[in-house]
Design a protein around this motif. Sequence first.
Motif, PDB file in Angstrom:
ATOM      1  N   ALA A  35      35.111  -5.344  25.620  1.00  0.00           N
ATOM      2  CA  ALA A  35      34.388  -5.622  24.461  1.00  0.00           C
ATOM      3  C   ALA A  35      33.134  -4.751  24.797  1.00  0.00           C
ATOM      4  CB  ALA A  35      34.330  -7.159  24.354  1.00  0.00           C
ATOM      5  N   MET A  36      32.397  -4.970  25.932  1.00  0.00           N
ATOM      6  CA  MET A  36      31.201  -4.322  26.314  1.00  0.00           C
ATOM      7  C   MET A  36      31.141  -2.870  26.124  1.00  0.00           C
ATOM      8  SD  MET A  36      29.784  -6.885  29.332  1.00  0.00           S
ATOM      9  CE  MET A  36      28.157  -6.330  29.311  1.00  0.00           C
ATOM     10  N   GLN A  37      32.301  -2.168  26.575  1.00  0.00           N
ATOM     11  CA  GLN A  37      32.372  -0.919  26.351  1.00  0.00           C
ATOM     12  C   GLN A  37      32.305  -0.567  24.925  1.00  0.00           C
ATOM     13  OE1 GLN A  37      35.491   1.058  28.686  1.00  0.00           O
ATOM     14  NE2 GLN A  37      35.295  -0.490  30.255  1.00  0.00           N
ATOM     15  N   ARG A  38      33.070  -1.285  24.193  1.00  0.00           N
ATOM     16  CA  ARG A  38      33.307  -0.872  22.792  1.00  0.00           C
ATOM     17  C   ARG A  38      31.806  -0.956  22.054  1.00  0.00           C
ATOM     18  NH1 ARG A  38      37.370  -4.518  22.165  1.00  0.00           N
ATOM     19  NH2 ARG A  38      39.177  -3.263  22.692  1.00  0.00           N
ATOM     20  N   ILE A  39      31.041  -1.824  22.432  1.00  0.00           N
ATOM     21  CA  ILE A  39      29.665  -2.143  22.030  1.00  0.00           C
ATOM     22  C   ILE A  39      28.654  -0.904  22.485  1.00  0.00           C
ATOM     23  CG2 ILE A  39      27.707  -3.871  21.822  1.00  0.00           C
ATOM     24  CD1 ILE A  39      29.593  -5.927  22.494  1.00  0.00           C
ATOM     25  N   PHE A  40      28.762  -0.634  23.582  1.00  0.00           N
ATOM     26  CA  PHE A  40      28.017   0.582  23.962  1.00  0.00           C
ATOM     27  C   PHE A  40      28.258   1.638  23.152  1.00  0.00           C
ATOM     28  CE2 PHE A  40      26.543  -2.057  27.571  1.00  0.00           C
ATOM     29  CZ  PHE A  40      25.343  -1.697  27.580  1.00  0.00           C
ATOM     30  N   ARG A  41      29.736   1.764  23.049  1.00  0.00           N
ATOM     31  CA  ARG A  41      29.810   3.034  22.237  1.00  0.00           C
ATOM     32  C   ARG A  41      29.694   3.155  20.693  1.00  0.00           C
ATOM     33  NH1 ARG A  41      35.683   2.385  23.272  1.00  0.00           N
ATOM     34  NH2 ARG A  41      35.409   2.360  25.594  1.00  0.00           N
TER      35      ARG A  41
END
Length: 264
Positions: A35-41
């Motif tokens: 989820a955090m990776q998606r947010i940074f992306r």
Amino acid sequence: MSNALKVTRRAAMAAGFAGAGVLVWEANSLTLTPAMQRIFRAAETWTKLAQRTLLLPGQLAREYPAADISPVFKANGTLNPGTDEYAASAANNFIDWRLKIDGLVAHPMSLSVAQIRKLPARTQITRHDCVEGWSAIGQWTGVPLGLLLKAAGIAPNARYAVFHCADNLDGEPAKGGQQSPGQYYESSDLVDAFHPQTIIAYALNGRPLDIPHGAPLRLRVERQLGYKMAKYVNRIEITDSFAGIAGGRGGYWEDRGYDWYAGI
Ligand SMILES: Nc1nc2c(c(=O)[nH]1)N[C@H]1C(S)=C(S)[C@@H](COP(=O)(O)O)O[C@H]1N2
Ligand SMILES: [Mo]
């Protein structure tokens, strides 16, 4: 992991968050969840949207210099949710608190406060206006809600974000006592949800949010009146209609006669 971190660094740089305010970013110690990776992306493209709005000053709530911060920011409504569950969470520094984002989204998420504090952040000094006739200027720090929603991937038929809170005002004498069910909730349209000044805040005046002001997470939707600024938020439900929720008018006070659109 190192790949994810590279994406993270690039995303944060491209998003220009460092220049815009406080960048709460501890990539070196970060274990990125999907989820955090998606947010940074999402931060890479989010910035374009945010900047477009920032070029239109009329679209923004006024921001103030630090000198204007009110010495005391009044707290109003629920000052402590007072449930056993909330008390236990507070006693444990909200380590088990989760912000869930669900409903009409492709990627439902559940984020801890620690995770949220590591995401790109925005800091803004704004004036809070309560319908009861008082105002206060405070500095708020949080993650842009639009960034979270972009990462969650809202469905084409989504229209509203509904903010569910941990407190229940039912029976509180100051509020009339008769309300039932009295769980506090609020909602906004997607224009306000994606507005660059709309944040899920975890700090007031540079300190972690305290319990009277909505710890650990509260909404700031700056072009609206105080009652829209849901405190103690633990769930954001994306929906095409709020007709089936509580009294059906989109918020605790709306169900008791206030306007849903509380624009200032
Ligand atoms: N969960 C929750 N959010 C809430 C309220 C509340 O009682 N419960 N009161 C609202 C009202 S009327 C105002 S003016 C602001 C007050 O925020 P503050 O306590 O940080 O000043 O929170 C709003 N959000
Ligand atoms: Mo208010």
